[in-house]
Design a protein around this motif. Structure first.
Motif, PDB file in Angstrom:
ATOM      1  N   LEU A  50       0.809  -1.214   0.000  1.00  0.00           N
ATOM      2  CA  LEU A  50       0.000   0.000   0.000  1.00  0.00           C
ATOM      3  C   LEU A  50       0.847   1.271   0.000  1.00  0.00           C
ATOM      4  O   LEU A  50       0.416   2.310  -0.507  1.00  0.00           O
ATOM      5  CB  LEU A  50      -0.922   0.006   1.223  1.00  0.00           C
ATOM      6  CG  LEU A  50      -2.121  -0.962   1.191  1.00  0.00           C
ATOM      7  CD1 LEU A  50      -2.781  -1.020   2.569  1.00  0.00           C
ATOM      8  CD2 LEU A  50      -3.132  -0.523   0.150  1.00  0.00           C
ATOM      9  N   THR A  51       2.042   1.195   0.579  1.00  0.00           N
ATOM     10  CA  THR A  51       2.856   2.398   0.742  1.00  0.00           C
ATOM     11  C   THR A  51       4.021   2.491  -0.239  1.00  0.00           C
ATOM     12  O   THR A  51       4.762   3.472  -0.212  1.00  0.00           O
ATOM     13  CB  THR A  51       3.424   2.458   2.178  1.00  0.00           C
ATOM     14  OG1 THR A  51       4.148   1.244   2.453  1.00  0.00           O
ATOM     15  CG2 THR A  51       2.304   2.602   3.190  1.00  0.00           C
ATOM     16  N   THR A  52       4.212   1.487  -1.098  1.00  0.00           N
ATOM     17  CA  THR A  52       5.336   1.528  -2.027  1.00  0.00           C
ATOM     18  C   THR A  52       5.104   2.551  -3.136  1.00  0.00           C
ATOM     19  O   THR A  52       3.957   2.869  -3.494  1.00  0.00           O
ATOM     20  CB  THR A  52       5.556   0.136  -2.659  1.00  0.00           C
ATOM     21  OG1 THR A  52       6.734   0.173  -3.480  1.00  0.00           O
ATOM     22  CG2 THR A  52       4.372  -0.267  -3.524  1.00  0.00           C
ATOM     23  N   ASP A  53       6.221   3.076  -3.679  1.00  0.00           N
ATOM     24  CA  ASP A  53       6.133   4.023  -4.790  1.00  0.00           C
ATOM     25  C   ASP A  53       6.466   3.352  -6.125  1.00  0.00           C
ATOM     26  O   ASP A  53       6.662   4.032  -7.130  1.00  0.00           O
ATOM     27  CB  ASP A  53       7.076   5.208  -4.559  1.00  0.00           C
ATOM     28  CG  ASP A  53       8.521   4.757  -4.346  1.00  0.00           C
ATOM     29  OD1 ASP A  53       8.760   3.543  -4.284  1.00  0.00           O
ATOM     30  OD2 ASP A  53       9.403   5.639  -4.238  1.00  0.00           O
ATOM     31  N   ASP A  54       6.552   2.014  -6.110  1.00  0.00           N
ATOM     32  CA  ASP A  54       6.830   1.266  -7.335  1.00  0.00           C
ATOM     33  C   ASP A  54       5.571   0.483  -7.728  1.00  0.00           C
ATOM     34  O   ASP A  54       5.290  -0.572  -7.154  1.00  0.00           O
ATOM     35  CB  ASP A  54       8.006   0.311  -7.115  1.00  0.00           C
ATOM     36  CG  ASP A  54       8.346  -0.475  -8.376  1.00  0.00           C
ATOM     37  OD1 ASP A  54       7.782  -0.154  -9.445  1.00  0.00           O
ATOM     38  OD2 ASP A  54       9.165  -1.408  -8.285  1.00  0.00           O
ATOM     39  N   PRO A  55       4.785   0.976  -8.684  1.00  0.00           N
ATOM     40  CA  PRO A  55       3.530   0.285  -9.032  1.00  0.00           C
ATOM     41  C   PRO A  55       3.733  -0.977  -9.861  1.00  0.00           C
ATOM     42  O   PRO A  55       2.779  -1.712 -10.093  1.00  0.00           O
ATOM     43  CB  PRO A  55       2.774   1.348  -9.839  1.00  0.00           C
ATOM     44  CG  PRO A  55       3.854   2.172 -10.462  1.00  0.00           C
ATOM     45  CD  PRO A  55       4.983   2.202  -9.470  1.00  0.00           C
ATOM     46  N   TYR A  56       4.968  -1.261 -10.294  1.00  0.00           N
ATOM     47  CA  TYR A  56       5.207  -2.392 -11.182  1.00  0.00           C
ATOM     48  C   TYR A  56       5.925  -3.557 -10.493  1.00  0.00           C
ATOM     49  O   TYR A  56       6.367  -4.488 -11.159  1.00  0.00           O
ATOM     50  CB  TYR A  56       6.042  -1.942 -12.380  1.00  0.00           C
ATOM     51  CG  TYR A  56       5.409  -0.812 -13.154  1.00  0.00           C
ATOM     52  CD1 TYR A  56       4.288  -1.023 -13.958  1.00  0.00           C
ATOM     53  CD2 TYR A  56       5.917   0.473 -13.071  1.00  0.00           C
ATOM     54  CE1 TYR A  56       3.695   0.020 -14.656  1.00  0.00           C
ATOM     55  CE2 TYR A  56       5.332   1.528 -13.770  1.00  0.00           C
ATOM     56  CZ  TYR A  56       4.227   1.286 -14.559  1.00  0.00           C
ATOM     57  OH  TYR A  56       3.635   2.324 -15.256  1.00  0.00           O
ATOM     58  N   TRP A  57       6.055  -3.493  -9.160  1.00  0.00           N
ATOM     59  CA  TRP A  57       6.795  -4.547  -8.473  1.00  0.00           C
ATOM     60  C   TRP A  57       6.132  -5.910  -8.657  1.00  0.00           C
ATOM     61  O   TRP A  57       6.803  -6.937  -8.735  1.00  0.00           O
ATOM     62  CB  TRP A  57       6.897  -4.217  -6.981  1.00  0.00           C
ATOM     63  CG  TRP A  57       5.581  -4.264  -6.251  1.00  0.00           C
ATOM     64  CD1 TRP A  57       4.729  -3.242  -6.042  1.00  0.00           C
ATOM     65  CD2 TRP A  57       4.995  -5.408  -5.635  1.00  0.00           C
ATOM     66  NE1 TRP A  57       3.623  -3.652  -5.342  1.00  0.00           N
ATOM     67  CE2 TRP A  57       3.765  -4.991  -5.073  1.00  0.00           C
ATOM     68  CE3 TRP A  57       5.361  -6.748  -5.491  1.00  0.00           C
ATOM     69  CZ2 TRP A  57       2.922  -5.869  -4.397  1.00  0.00           C
ATOM     70  CZ3 TRP A  57       4.526  -7.624  -4.810  1.00  0.00           C
ATOM     71  CH2 TRP A  57       3.316  -7.175  -4.270  1.00  0.00           C
TER      72      TRP A  57
END
Length: 371
Positions: free
Chosen positions: A164-171
């Protein structure tokens, strides 16, 4: 009042105390701390830490109420209880911290930051009270299966919070390691979850194996069952596999892929090898468990192998394979602990039945003598 009524009464007292502490501490924090510490993530971290501390305090109180012989002149017994208190309070505290942080993040995304800040002391109070109530009751009625049941909640909460808090939407398109392959808050949260998960697996394995060994010894002593050859060696090998699996989880979270690709892959692949070895060899390692459990363990291995084959042919993502294998392993730990707890319950029930039979025979013998 009986034991269970007293436990419920103490649970209600714990709810009131923890709820009051959560409300007071959170309000004091928001009223006194500067603006730099009023950022949403820091507020959520503070609220989650308060909930976690309430959980740890309630657990220690409940454990000490149940184990009143903790203070003893026997050094080994004192060390054993101290380890159990530290280990179990770590499991409960870490689990409640991640669960509350994930819940607060979800609520914040629904109602917005401005509304969330006004409701945060109330939410912190409610979560602290609920956690204090549930933890104290579980501490007084503690079983291995109860502890193991926390693991999926712990891992899912930590992974969900990081996602929810990551800034990488493609992980998600690559693998779970990418979620923790940074120095951001989300990556740190994910790696900390893996490390604590490994510690929790080791702790849970200790309690499950201890209960399993105690049950086996009592069954051999009281029920005169056939001696299992190489019992100590089998149990030792199983404990070693479980501990190494927990250490591998710690290694995955400790060694990020970018600076330590070899160590990261070694731990990640080592987990799969250790788990598969243990599940395949389970009938030899733990021969007193049910055959249904053996079949379910083999099906877990087959399902993981099938998912891995689908990934190799490009029909699935590695993230799905990793998530499936992790959930299967955590689910296996729960079922294993419940199997051991069920064996103990059956043994205790058998002893009660034998005592009732002997009591009836004694009464019948007395009546005959009187006649």
């Amino acid at each position: 009042m009986g034991r269970f009524q007293r436990t419920e009464a103490m649970g209600l007292i714990s709810f009131i105390v923890c709820a009051a502490c959560g409300m007071i501490i959170m309000r004091m924090y928001m009223a006194t701390m500067p603006a730099f510490w009023q950022i949403s993530q820091r507020l959520f971290l503070t609220a989650s830490a308060i909930v976690s501390l309430c959980s740890i305090g309630a657990f220690i109180v409940g454990y000490l109420r149940t184990n009143k012989k903790v203070i003893s002149h026997h050094l080994i017994r004192v060390a054993k209880h101290a380890f159990e208190i530290t280990a179990l309070s770590t499991i409960y505290g870490a689990t409640m911290f991640l669960m509350s942080f994930a819940l607060l993040s979800i609520i914040n995304s629904i109602i917005g930051r401005s509304a969330m800040n006004s409701y945060l002391p109330v939410l912190c109070s409610a979560l602290s009270g609920i956690v204090g109530y549930a933890t104290l009751i579980q501490a007084e009625l503690l079983e291995a299966k109860t502890v193991a049941s926390l693991l999926p909640l712990f891992v899912i909460s930590g992974a969900a919070t990081a996602g929810l808090t990551t800034d990488d939407p493609y992980w998600y398109n690559n693998n779970f390691s990418q979620l923790g392959d940074r120095t951001t808050f989300a990556a740190s949260m994910f790696n900390a979850t893996l490390v604590l998960s490994g510690i929790c697996i080791i702790i849970t394995s200790y309690f499950a194996i201890t209960e399993f060994v105690a049950t086996q010894h009592e069954m051999l002593q009281h029920n005169n069952q056939k001696l299992i050859k190489h019992f100590k060696m089998r149990t030792t090998v199983m404990a070693a596999l479980l501990i190494l699996g927990g250490i591998s989880f710690i290694g995955i979270g400790t060694f990020r892929y970018t600076p330590h690709p070899f160590l990261h892959d070694l731990c990640a692949r080592g987990v799969t090898g250790l788990i598969c070895t243990m599940l395949i060899c389970l009938p030899w390692l733990a021969p007193r468990l049910s055959r249904t459990f053996y079949v379910a363990s083999d099906l877990a291995v087959v399902l993981t192998a099938w998912a891995g084959n689908q990934w190799m042919h490009g029909n699935n993502t590695l993230t799905n394979v990793e998530a499936l294998s992790c959930l299967l392993f955590l689910g296996w730990i729960i079922v294993f602990s419940r199997q051991v707890a069920a064996m103990q319950s059956d043994r205790l029930q058998s002893k009660i039945n034998q005592a009732l039979i002997l009591n009836r025979r004694s009464k019948a013998q007395i009546e005959k003598e009187q006649i």
